[in-house]
Design an enzyme around this catalytic site. Structure first.
Site, PDB file in Angstrom:
ATOM      1  N   ASP A   5     -10.445  -3.732  -5.198  1.00 46.33           N
ATOM      2  CA  ASP A   5      -9.789  -2.936  -4.163  1.00 46.33           C
ATOM      3  C   ASP A   5     -10.352  -1.516  -4.197  1.00 46.33           C
ATOM      4  O   ASP A   5     -10.200  -0.810  -5.198  1.00 46.33           O
ATOM      5  CB  ASP A   5      -8.283  -2.927  -4.428  1.00 46.33           C
ATOM      6  CG  ASP A   5      -7.474  -2.333  -3.287  1.00 46.33           C
ATOM      7  OD1 ASP A   5      -8.007  -1.485  -2.553  1.00 46.33           O
ATOM      8  OD2 ASP A   5      -6.298  -2.709  -3.144  1.00 46.33           O
ATOM      9  N   HIS A  17      -8.498  -4.743  -0.651  1.00 47.43           N
ATOM     10  CA  HIS A  17      -7.170  -4.263  -0.283  1.00 47.43           C
ATOM     11  C   HIS A  17      -6.447  -5.222   0.652  1.00 47.43           C
ATOM     12  O   HIS A  17      -5.355  -4.929   1.132  1.00 47.43           O
ATOM     13  CB  HIS A  17      -7.300  -2.883   0.372  1.00 47.43           C
ATOM     14  CG  HIS A  17      -6.038  -2.069   0.326  1.00 47.43           C
ATOM     15  ND1 HIS A  17      -5.405  -1.733  -0.856  1.00 47.43           N
ATOM     16  CD2 HIS A  17      -5.288  -1.518   1.325  1.00 47.43           C
ATOM     17  CE1 HIS A  17      -4.330  -0.999  -0.586  1.00 47.43           C
ATOM     18  NE2 HIS A  17      -4.239  -0.868   0.730  1.00 47.43           N
ATOM     19  N   SER A  21       0.834  -1.193   0.000  1.00 46.37           N
ATOM     20  CA  SER A  21       0.000   0.000   0.000  1.00 46.37           C
ATOM     21  C   SER A  21       0.877   1.255   0.000  1.00 46.37           C
ATOM     22  O   SER A  21       1.643   1.457  -0.932  1.00 46.37           O
ATOM     23  CB  SER A  21      -0.975  -0.064   1.192  1.00 46.37           C
ATOM     24  OG  SER A  21      -1.985   0.901   1.097  1.00 46.37           O
TER      25      SER A  21
END
Length: 202
Positions: A154, A185, A104
């Site tokens: 996501d 995610h 991320s």
């Protein structure tokens, strides 16, 4: 830039073994992936820095003004700072290959560093990255091994952006592999296995 410019967990590599730089996601810290890196490659050195930006108490590597809206000036400054930190850490083991992976926000700072300094990393694992701008060509990434993982649903890293990044790295001549799941995610076991393959392949 000193090796202590970021708070980090570090472990020296065995002779000739790679150094793995591990970058946490938003709200994570230097502990998030340190043990995972050691488990994947026990002889490797590990450098796991903590992001030095606080977003309502959550550690990050650069500022943003909204979900998927980056402070590009801040990103540029922190990309330079992180690249200098990586170079300083790598100087302690000049014969070691340099690998990096991040999740991320950690994937985003790693991608930004690799785009600016394509010769720094031999292998790069980007787990759920979001690069919401159109990078300039970086032909020096040709031959670099790159893993990109994503969730097709996501909400933070929309699939079209992931596909665009996959295509961009491919266009640079990078050796791109992917691991894509149907979820969001969340980081899934098959992504960790793909990362293991990236980091341990001969």
């Amino acid at each position: 830039m000193a090796t202590d410019s970021y708070h980090a967990l570090t472990k020296a590599p065995a002779k000739g073994a790679p150094i793995i730089f591990a970058f946490h996601g938003t709200g994570g810290n230097e502990h998030q992936f340190f043990d995972l890196a050691q488990q994947i490659l026990p002889d490797a050195g590990v450098v796991s820095p903590r992001g030095d930006v606080s977003e309502f108490g959550a550690a990050r590597f650069f500022r943003r003004t909204g979900e998927g809206v980056y402070d590009m000036d801040d990103l540029a400054q922190r990309t330079e700072a992180m690249a200098a930190f990586i170079k300083a850490q790598a100087a302690s083991a000049p014969t070691s290959p340099i690998y990096g992976f991040g999740y991320s926000n950690g994937a985003n700072i790693l991608a930004s560093v690799a785009m600016s300094y394509p010769d720094l990393f031999d292998r790069i694992g980007l787990l759920h990255p979001l690069i919401p701008w159109a990078p300039e060509p970086v032909p020096a990434l040709s031959g670099t091994r790159v893993l990109i993982t994503a969730g097709q649903h996501d909400p933070i890293c929309p699939w079209p952006e992931s596909q665009r990044l996959i295509d961009w790295f491919g266009a640079q001549g990078a050796q791109v592999t992917t691991e894509v799941h149907e979820g969001g995610h969340d980081l899934r076991q098959q992504e960790v296995l793909a990362l293991q393959t990236l980091l341990t392949a001969p």
